[in-house]
Design a protein around this motif. Structure first.
Motif, PDB file in Angstrom:
ATOM      1  N   SER A   1      -3.152   9.277  -5.385  1.00  0.00           N
ATOM      2  CA  SER A   1      -1.877   8.877  -4.552  1.00  0.00           C
ATOM      3  C   SER A   1      -2.895   7.573  -2.836  1.00  0.00           C
ATOM      4  O   SER A   1      -2.787   6.812  -3.334  1.00  0.00           O
ATOM      5  CB  SER A   1      -0.907   9.902  -3.800  1.00  0.00           C
ATOM      6  OG  SER A   1       0.383   8.859  -3.807  1.00  0.00           O
TER       7      SER A   1
ATOM      8  N   VAL B   1      -7.414   3.528   5.202  1.00  0.00           N
ATOM      9  CA  VAL B   1      -6.960   4.760   4.192  1.00  0.00           C
ATOM     10  C   VAL B   1      -6.866   6.315   4.462  1.00  0.00           C
ATOM     11  O   VAL B   1      -8.358   6.828   3.779  1.00  0.00           O
ATOM     12  CB  VAL B   1      -6.438   4.529   2.755  1.00  0.00           C
ATOM     13  CG1 VAL B   1      -4.977   4.969   1.657  1.00  0.00           C
ATOM     14  CG2 VAL B   1      -6.139   2.901   2.983  1.00  0.00           C
TER      15      VAL B   1
ATOM     16  N   ASN C   1      -3.763  -0.860  -4.063  1.00  0.00           N
ATOM     17  CA  ASN C   1      -3.097  -1.721  -4.060  1.00  0.00           C
ATOM     18  C   ASN C   1      -3.068  -2.813  -2.635  1.00  0.00           C
ATOM     19  O   ASN C   1      -2.635  -3.246  -2.538  1.00  0.00           O
ATOM     20  CB  ASN C   1      -1.414  -0.830  -3.310  1.00  0.00           C
ATOM     21  CG  ASN C   1      -1.029  -0.564  -4.805  1.00  0.00           C
ATOM     22  OD1 ASN C   1      -1.310  -0.922  -6.523  1.00  0.00           O
ATOM     23  ND2 ASN C   1       0.611  -0.428  -4.698  1.00  0.00           N
TER      24      ASN C   1
ATOM     25  N   ASP D   1       3.576   8.478  -6.262  1.00  0.00           N
ATOM     26  CA  ASP D   1       3.686   9.440  -5.748  1.00  0.00           C
ATOM     27  C   ASP D   1       4.193  10.785  -5.919  1.00  0.00           C
ATOM     28  O   ASP D   1       5.615  11.259  -5.409  1.00  0.00           O
ATOM     29  CB  ASP D   1       3.555   9.198  -4.365  1.00  0.00           C
ATOM     30  CG  ASP D   1       4.442  10.685  -3.193  1.00  0.00           C
ATOM     31  OD1 ASP D   1       3.592  11.158  -2.816  1.00  0.00           O
ATOM     32  OD2 ASP D   1       4.323   9.600  -1.555  1.00  0.00           O
TER      33      ASP D   1
ATOM     34  N   ALA E   1       0.883  -1.017  -0.107  1.00  0.00           N
ATOM     35  CA  ALA E   1      -0.189  -0.258   0.218  1.00  0.00           C
ATOM     36  C   ALA E   1       0.992   1.569  -0.344  1.00  0.00           C
ATOM     37  O   ALA E   1       0.328   1.993  -1.030  1.00  0.00           O
ATOM     38  CB  ALA E   1      -0.695  -0.068   0.858  1.00  0.00           C
ATOM     39  N   ALA E   2       2.051   0.855   1.023  1.00  0.00           N
ATOM     40  CA  ALA E   2       2.449   1.896   1.105  1.00  0.00           C
ATOM     41  C   ALA E   2       3.168   2.625  -0.768  1.00  0.00           C
ATOM     42  O   ALA E   2       4.686   2.915  -0.445  1.00  0.00           O
ATOM     43  CB  ALA E   2       3.784   2.266   2.130  1.00  0.00           C
ATOM     44  N   ARG E   3       3.715   1.442  -1.457  1.00  0.00           N
ATOM     45  CA  ARG E   3       4.826   1.945  -2.574  1.00  0.00           C
ATOM     46  C   ARG E   3       3.773   1.946  -3.704  1.00  0.00           C
ATOM     47  O   ARG E   3       3.292   1.519  -4.552  1.00  0.00           O
ATOM     48  CB  ARG E   3       5.103  -0.033  -2.481  1.00  0.00           C
ATOM     49  CG  ARG E   3       6.525   0.319  -3.784  1.00  0.00           C
ATOM     50  CD  ARG E   3       6.846  -0.822  -4.333  1.00  0.00           C
ATOM     51  NE  ARG E   3       7.923  -0.344  -5.151  1.00  0.00           N
ATOM     52  CZ  ARG E   3       8.921  -1.396  -4.814  1.00  0.00           C
ATOM     53  NH1 ARG E   3       9.204  -1.097  -3.813  1.00  0.00           N
ATOM     54  NH2 ARG E   3      10.193  -0.592  -5.629  1.00  0.00           N
ATOM     55  N   VAL E   4       3.619   3.346  -4.094  1.00  0.00           N
ATOM     56  CA  VAL E   4       2.431   3.699  -4.666  1.00  0.00           C
ATOM     57  C   VAL E   4       2.382   4.410  -5.387  1.00  0.00           C
ATOM     58  O   VAL E   4       3.855   5.990  -4.611  1.00  0.00           O
ATOM     59  CB  VAL E   4       0.804   4.283  -4.124  1.00  0.00           C
ATOM     60  CG1 VAL E   4       0.117   2.967  -4.245  1.00  0.00           C
ATOM     61  CG2 VAL E   4       0.315   4.939  -3.339  1.00  0.00           C
TER      62      VAL E   4
ATOM     63  N   ALA F   1      -3.001   3.361  -2.992  1.00  0.00           N
ATOM     64  CA  ALA F   1      -3.141   3.162  -1.740  1.00  0.00           C
ATOM     65  C   ALA F   1      -4.308   2.151  -1.649  1.00  0.00           C
ATOM     66  O   ALA F   1      -3.843   1.002  -1.064  1.00  0.00           O
ATOM     67  CB  ALA F   1      -2.703   4.236  -0.528  1.00  0.00           C
ATOM     68  N   CYS F   2      -4.887   2.458  -2.044  1.00  0.00           N
ATOM     69  CA  CYS F   2      -6.318   1.466  -1.448  1.00  0.00           C
ATOM     70  C   CYS F   2      -6.640   0.441  -2.057  1.00  0.00           C
ATOM     71  O   CYS F   2      -6.697  -0.517  -1.612  1.00  0.00           O
ATOM     72  CB  CYS F   2      -7.666   2.362  -1.961  1.00  0.00           C
ATOM     73  SG  CYS F   2      -7.731   4.462  -0.719  1.00  0.00           S
TER      74      CYS F   2
ATOM     75  N   TRP G   1      -0.063  11.115   2.647  1.00  0.00           N
ATOM     76  CA  TRP G   1      -1.649   8.981   3.138  1.00  0.00           C
ATOM     77  C   TRP G   1      -1.058   8.674   4.132  1.00  0.00           C
ATOM     78  O   TRP G   1       0.297   8.668   4.617  1.00  0.00           O
ATOM     79  CB  TRP G   1      -1.628   8.310   2.138  1.00  0.00           C
ATOM     80  CG  TRP G   1      -0.962   7.568   1.169  1.00  0.00           C
ATOM     81  CD1 TRP G   1      -0.556   8.857   0.370  1.00  0.00           C
ATOM     82  CD2 TRP G   1       0.200   7.571   1.065  1.00  0.00           C
ATOM     83  NE1 TRP G   1      -0.141   8.332  -1.059  1.00  0.00           N
ATOM     84  CE2 TRP G   1       0.765   7.542   0.123  1.00  0.00           C
ATOM     85  CE3 TRP G   1       0.600   6.666   2.672  1.00  0.00           C
ATOM     86  CZ2 TRP G   1       2.484   7.165  -0.173  1.00  0.00           C
ATOM     87  CZ3 TRP G   1       1.648   5.855   1.731  1.00  0.00           C
ATOM     88  CH2 TRP G   1       2.562   6.138   0.451  1.00  0.00           C
TER      89      TRP G   1
END
Ligand SMILES: Cc1cc2nc3c(=O)[nH]c(=O)nc-3n(C[C@H](O)[C@H](O)[C@H](O)COP(=O)(O)O)c2cc1C
Length: 187
Positions: A115, A97, A122, A41, A36-39, A119-120, A48
């Motif tokens: 972004s 999120v 992902n 950005d 989720a944190a690898r989007v 995350a959602c 987020w």
């Protein structure tokens, strides 16, 4: 193992009330949050953050939300009041999120919001890749201040989604999808 493309082409959101134990382990939750944190950005602003709800704490939040709903929705029907406790009670894991998007000298707020949406998504895809079901929902609790205060969402933040994750107890039938010719233009 389901290939990424097969997963993307076939994924279906189960009903949140069909999501049951077992939920992801602590290690799997780390995997989900890492995905989720690898989007994308723009500007690397990290606009987020994630609130993880599970176990006893989630039960407490679910119970408190029912009380808030009763108080702030005097117009609620019997059916709504009956269904409300199911909102956060079912799925073993709920991740909120939280979008921290705001004014920035260079990066439009819209792009920061997108972004958080990424995350959602992902989270949803990663949960399905691990063999769980996941559903991205909002609902009244994502918009009403008493509920946001309860889970610690600040005044300058917004809930992009509550991602409910667990093991689906029922298969979800397919739903119609847009025909590509209705949504695609080759220029
Ligand atoms: C920002 C956002 C909020 C959503 N909120 C809800 C919701 O509150 N309730 C709901 O039933 N579906 C909601 N959905 C739709 C579900 O995530 C899901 O797309 C829908 O159940 C269709 O399933 P599918 O993912 O298999 O297409 C929301 C979707 C998005 C993108």
């Amino acid at each position: 193992m389901t290939s990424t493309l097969e997963l993307l082409k076939t994924r279906r959101s189960p009903r949140i009330t069909d999501l049951r134990e077992p939920g992801p382990s602590a290690g799997e939750i780390e995997t989900l949050l890492t995905a989720a944190a690898r989007v994308p950005d723009h500007g690397k602003l990290v606009p987020w953050r994630f609130l993880v709800m599970q176990g006893e704490k989630k039960k407490e939040i679910a119970a408190a939300l029912v009380q808030i709903f009763r108080k702030s929705h005097p117009e609620a029907t019997e059916d709504q009041l009956r269904k409300e406790p199911e909102r956060f009670a079912g799925a073993p894991l709920v991740v909120a999120v939280v979008s921290k998007a705001g004014e920035h000298i260079k990066i439009p707020e819209w792009e920061q919001i997108l972004s958080a949406g990424a995350a959602c998504m992902n989270l949803v895809v990663a949960a399905h890749a691990l063999g769980y079901g996941a559903n991205w929902v909002t609902g009244w609790a994502a918009y009403e201040r008493p509920a946001l205060d309860l889970i610690g969402v600040k005044a300058n933040e917004r809930v992009a989604g509550f991602i409910h994750i667990g093991t689906p107890s029922a298969a979800q039938e397919e739903r119609p999808r847009p025909a590509l010719e209705d949504v695609v233009t080759y220029l």
